[in-house]
Design a protein around this motif. Structure first.
Motif, short mmCIF file in Angstrom:
data_model
loop_
_atom_site.label_atom_id
_atom_site.label_comp_id
_atom_site.label_asym_id
_atom_site.label_seq_id
_atom_site.Cartn_x
_atom_site.Cartn_y
_atom_site.Cartn_z
N UNK A 25 0.83 -1.22 0.00
CA UNK A 25 0.00 0.00 0.00
C UNK A 25 0.85 1.26 0.00
N UNK A 26 2.01 1.20 0.64
CA UNK A 26 2.91 2.36 0.64
C UNK A 26 3.43 2.61 -0.77
N UNK A 27 3.76 1.54 -1.47
CA UNK A 27 4.26 1.68 -2.84
C UNK A 27 3.15 2.22 -3.75
N UNK A 28 1.94 1.71 -3.59
CA UNK A 28 0.82 2.20 -4.40
C UNK A 28 0.58 3.68 -4.15
N UNK A 29 0.60 4.08 -2.89
CA UNK A 29 0.38 5.49 -2.55
C UNK A 29 1.51 6.37 -3.08
N UNK A 30 2.74 5.86 -3.01
CA UNK A 30 3.88 6.61 -3.51
C UNK A 30 3.80 6.81 -5.01
N UNK A 33 0.86 9.28 -5.75
CA UNK A 33 1.25 10.64 -5.40
C UNK A 33 2.28 11.21 -6.35
N UNK A 34 3.19 10.37 -6.79
CA UNK A 34 4.21 10.82 -7.73
C UNK A 34 3.60 11.23 -9.06
N UNK A 35 2.68 10.42 -9.57
CA UNK A 35 2.05 10.73 -10.85
C UNK A 35 1.23 12.01 -10.75
N UNK A 36 0.41 12.11 -9.73
CA UNK A 36 -0.43 13.30 -9.57
C UNK A 36 0.43 14.54 -9.32
N UNK A 37 1.45 14.39 -8.49
CA UNK A 37 2.34 15.51 -8.21
C UNK A 37 3.08 15.99 -9.44
N UNK A 38 3.56 15.07 -10.23
CA UNK A 38 4.27 15.46 -11.46
C UNK A 38 3.34 16.15 -12.45
N UNK A 39 2.13 15.63 -12.58
CA UNK A 39 1.18 16.25 -13.52
C UNK A 39 0.83 17.67 -13.06
N UNK A 40 0.53 17.84 -11.78
CA UNK A 40 0.17 19.17 -11.28
C UNK A 40 1.36 20.11 -11.28
N UNK A 41 2.55 19.60 -10.96
CA UNK A 41 3.73 20.45 -10.96
C UNK A 41 4.05 20.95 -12.36
N UNK A 42 4.02 20.06 -13.33
CA UNK A 42 4.33 20.46 -14.70
C UNK A 42 3.30 21.46 -15.21
N UNK A 43 2.03 21.20 -14.98
CA UNK A 43 0.99 22.13 -15.42
C UNK A 43 1.14 23.49 -14.74
N UNK A 44 1.33 23.48 -13.43
CA UNK A 44 1.46 24.73 -12.69
C UNK A 44 2.66 25.55 -13.12
N UNK A 45 3.81 24.89 -13.28
CA UNK A 45 5.00 25.61 -13.71
C UNK A 45 4.86 26.13 -15.14
N UNK A 46 4.20 25.37 -15.99
CA UNK A 46 3.98 25.83 -17.37
C UNK A 46 3.14 27.10 -17.39
N UNK A 47 2.11 27.12 -16.59
CA UNK A 47 1.22 28.29 -16.56
C UNK A 47 1.94 29.49 -15.95
N UNK A 48 2.64 29.28 -14.85
CA UNK A 48 3.32 30.40 -14.18
C UNK A 48 4.43 30.99 -15.04
N UNK A 49 5.33 30.13 -15.51
CA UNK A 49 6.45 30.66 -16.30
C UNK A 49 6.01 31.14 -17.67
N UNK A 50 5.01 30.48 -18.25
CA UNK A 50 4.48 30.98 -19.52
C UNK A 50 3.81 32.32 -19.36
N UNK A 51 3.13 32.51 -18.23
CA UNK A 51 2.46 33.78 -17.97
C UNK A 51 3.43 34.92 -17.70
#
Length: 104
Positions: A25-30, A33-51
């Motif tokens: 369960x720890x591996x599944x959660x990790x 979390x990694x996939x969701x974090x990477x998707x949100x981080x990339x989207x957020x940084x793209x919007x901020x730096x693009x803006x």
């Protein structure tokens, strides 16, 4: 998918140790979390730096549609899976700590 999951050496080490100790369960959660974090981080940084550089941003419609569809399917898959698991696992009552000593 593997890059998002095991792109970080620390995540790979934690996953290896957790699997060796049987903490699936720890591996599944990790991984989740990694996939969701990477998707949100990339989207957020793209919007901020693009803006900061461009006043008007333009995105490739095909790439954006593909990304949104993939993320939506992943989220739906997690929700459906959890909805099948949830009825089988009863939620513990808040504040209730039952043991053999309390049942007398």
């Amino acid at each position: 998918m593997l890059n998002a999951t095991f792109g970080n050496a620390a995540e790979l080490i934690i996953a290896g140790i957790a699997l060796s100790k049987g903490l699936i369960n720890v591996v599944k959660a990790s991984i989740t979390g990694s996939i969701i974090g990477n998707v949100l981080l990339v989207l957020g940084l793209s919007i901020v730096f693009g803006g900061t550089k461009y006043k008007d941003q333009r995105f490739n419609r095909t790439a954006a549609t593909t990304s949104v569809t993939s993320l939506s399917l992943a989220a739906i898959g997690l929700i459906i899976r959890r909805s099948f698991i949830a009825p089988r696992t009863p939620a513990p009552l808040a504040g209730a700590h039952w043991s053999s000593r309390n049942s007398r």
